[in-house]
Design an enzyme around this catalytic site. Structure first.
Site, PDB file in Angstrom:
ATOM      1  N   HIS A 198      -0.958   3.178   6.808  1.00 27.75           N
ATOM      2  CA  HIS A 198      -0.479   4.556   6.638  1.00 27.75           C
ATOM      3  C   HIS A 198      -1.088   5.135   5.366  1.00 27.75           C
ATOM      4  O   HIS A 198      -1.070   4.494   4.315  1.00 27.75           O
ATOM      5  CB  HIS A 198       1.040   4.585   6.545  1.00 27.75           C
ATOM      6  CG  HIS A 198       1.626   5.972   6.605  1.00 27.75           C
ATOM      7  ND1 HIS A 198       1.569   6.749   7.735  1.00 27.75           N
ATOM      8  CD2 HIS A 198       2.261   6.713   5.669  1.00 27.75           C
ATOM      9  CE1 HIS A 198       2.159   7.911   7.504  1.00 27.75           C
ATOM     10  NE2 HIS A 198       2.576   7.918   6.244  1.00 27.75           N
TER      11      HIS A 198
ATOM     12  N   ARG B 221       4.343   0.844   0.078  1.00 31.06           N
ATOM     13  CA  ARG B 221       5.640   0.947   0.714  1.00 31.06           C
ATOM     14  C   ARG B 221       5.773  -0.301   1.576  1.00 31.06           C
ATOM     15  O   ARG B 221       5.673  -1.398   1.059  1.00 31.06           O
ATOM     16  CB  ARG B 221       5.711   2.259   1.513  1.00 31.06           C
ATOM     17  CG  ARG B 221       7.106   2.738   1.855  1.00 31.06           C
ATOM     18  CD  ARG B 221       7.123   4.148   2.408  1.00 31.06           C
ATOM     19  NE  ARG B 221       6.375   4.276   3.664  1.00 31.06           N
ATOM     20  CZ  ARG B 221       6.306   5.405   4.373  1.00 31.06           C
ATOM     21  NH1 ARG B 221       6.926   6.502   3.944  1.00 31.06           N
ATOM     22  NH2 ARG B 221       5.618   5.454   5.500  1.00 31.06           N
TER      23      ARG B 221
END
Length: 371
Positions: free
Chosen positions: A165, A136
């Site tokens: 993340h 992402r």
């Protein structure tokens, strides 16, 4: 006590629960907590949840967008705030002016942040976002070292942190998380060897904070955890965490219909005998999904929603609650008389996750607070 509502349907948010959850997570992880309050505090209220978390000792606040950070500053919240997402072109100066920390993953962003800081003769605090497998936002680990070196050498730019993340920390199989963690640890080792590791390294979301102690580093980030929501079916919060949100309404009508009566749009439900039907003023316009199998609590009992969910109303079968009357409380999420419907229960019925359930409660639904 919650203030008297007088609303058709409303959300109650227990800020005492938020306070307790923040303190409990800090105690269990042994370190600071970044309270992630993006998406209107996951539907619970951006400002109110942020204030409660800060009062409970949260180290900092995490948001997704600059607009959220500026709203927190306008509400006079002085905690460190990190924008986890990108800053729109042309708005770097606002972040600098309000002392908002920004995530970077490219040289272009670094240059824009540095230019905004120079223009105001101020310092901008940045955190390097690293993509270790989420695919992402973020810079790849190899390029991250180069970018970190560039930031560390710059005037007017302080490298406050480096973070990543996890994509699958809430799943039973730990292998993907372990792979991401190893890549992040390797980068930290390189940064330390060159003496440019920033003060803050963080990776653990709510799920990882619970399941992967080695991923806690200098702080943990938690959104659903501090709100008392399980990260997933496979990753439950430890005992003692309390859900902060309850969603309620009041019956606006109770009526007995004869056999053969069609109920609601398309007469998707037809009575088979004399049946007591109640109307609850909540619908898909409020975020209550147009799904089959919905149940609501009335009189401490689960009652089925019958017919199609309308934009503003649903109908419920009250055969098991003969005492139910207009004005009685109905609970969509929460407890009543020993029964409970959780956000997770609705998520299972709707084929989604609890995050989406609470974030999807519409803005027109009033929030009232206690604590």
């Amino acid at each position: 006590m919650y203030p008297s509502s007088g609303f058709s349907n409303w959300v109650e948010v227990d800020l005492h629960a938020v306070d307790g959850n923040v303190r409990r997570l800090a105690a269990q992880t042994g370190g600071p907590v970044m309270a992630v309050v993006k998406a209107n505090g996951y539907g619970h209220g951006l400002i109110e949840v942020a204030r409660a978390a800060a009062a409970a000792g949260a180290h900092s606040l995490g948001v997704a967008r600059l607009e959220e950070a500026l709203a927190l500053r306008a509400a006079e919240l002085r905690s460190p705030i990190l924008v986890l997402g990108g800053i729109p072109d042309g708005r770097w100066g606002e972040a600098v002016a309000d002392d908002v920390q920004v995530a970077l993953w490219s040289q272009e962003q670094f240059q824009a942040a540095a230019a905004a800081a120079r223009k105001q003769s101020r310092t901008v605090h940045v955190q390097l976002k690293v993509d270790t497998g989420m695919s992402r936002l973020g810079v790849d680990p190899e390029s991250a070292f180069t970018l970190a070196s560039m930031i560390a050498a710059a005037d007017g730019v302080v490298l406050e942190g480096v973070f990543t993340h996890f994509a699958r920390a809430d799943e039973p199989d730990p292998s993907a998380t372990e792979t991401q963690l190893a890549g992040f640890q390797s980068l930290l080792g390189r940064l330390e060897s060159k003496k440019i590791r920033p003060p803050l390294a963080h990776a653990a979301n709510s799920a990882a904070a619970i399941r992967f102690p080695e991923a806690r580093f200098d702080l943990v980030r938690s959104g659903v955890g501090i709100l008392g929501l399980d990260p997933s079916e496979a990753c439950r919060l430890p005992e003692g965490f309390q859900p902060a949100l309850t969603w309620k309404a009041r019956l606006s009508l109770v009526r007995v219909y004869p056999p053969g009566t069609g109920v609601g749009y398309g007469h998707a439900y037809v009575t088979t005998r004399e049946e007591r039907i109640g109307v609850v003023p909540v619908g898909y316009g409020d975020g209550y999904r147009r799904s089959e199998g919905n149940v609501i609590l009335v009189g401490g009992r689960r009652v089925p929603v019958v017919g199609r969910v309308c934009m503003d109303q649903v109908m419920v079968l009250l055969e098991d609650v003969p005492e139910a009357a207009r004005g009685d409380e109905a609970v969509l999420i929460g407890e009543q008389g020993g029964e409970a419907i959780s956000a997770g229960d609705l998520a299972r019925a709707w084929g989604t996750i609890s995050y989406e359930v609470v974030c999807g409660i519409a803005a027109r639904v009033p929030r009232v607070y206690a604590g």
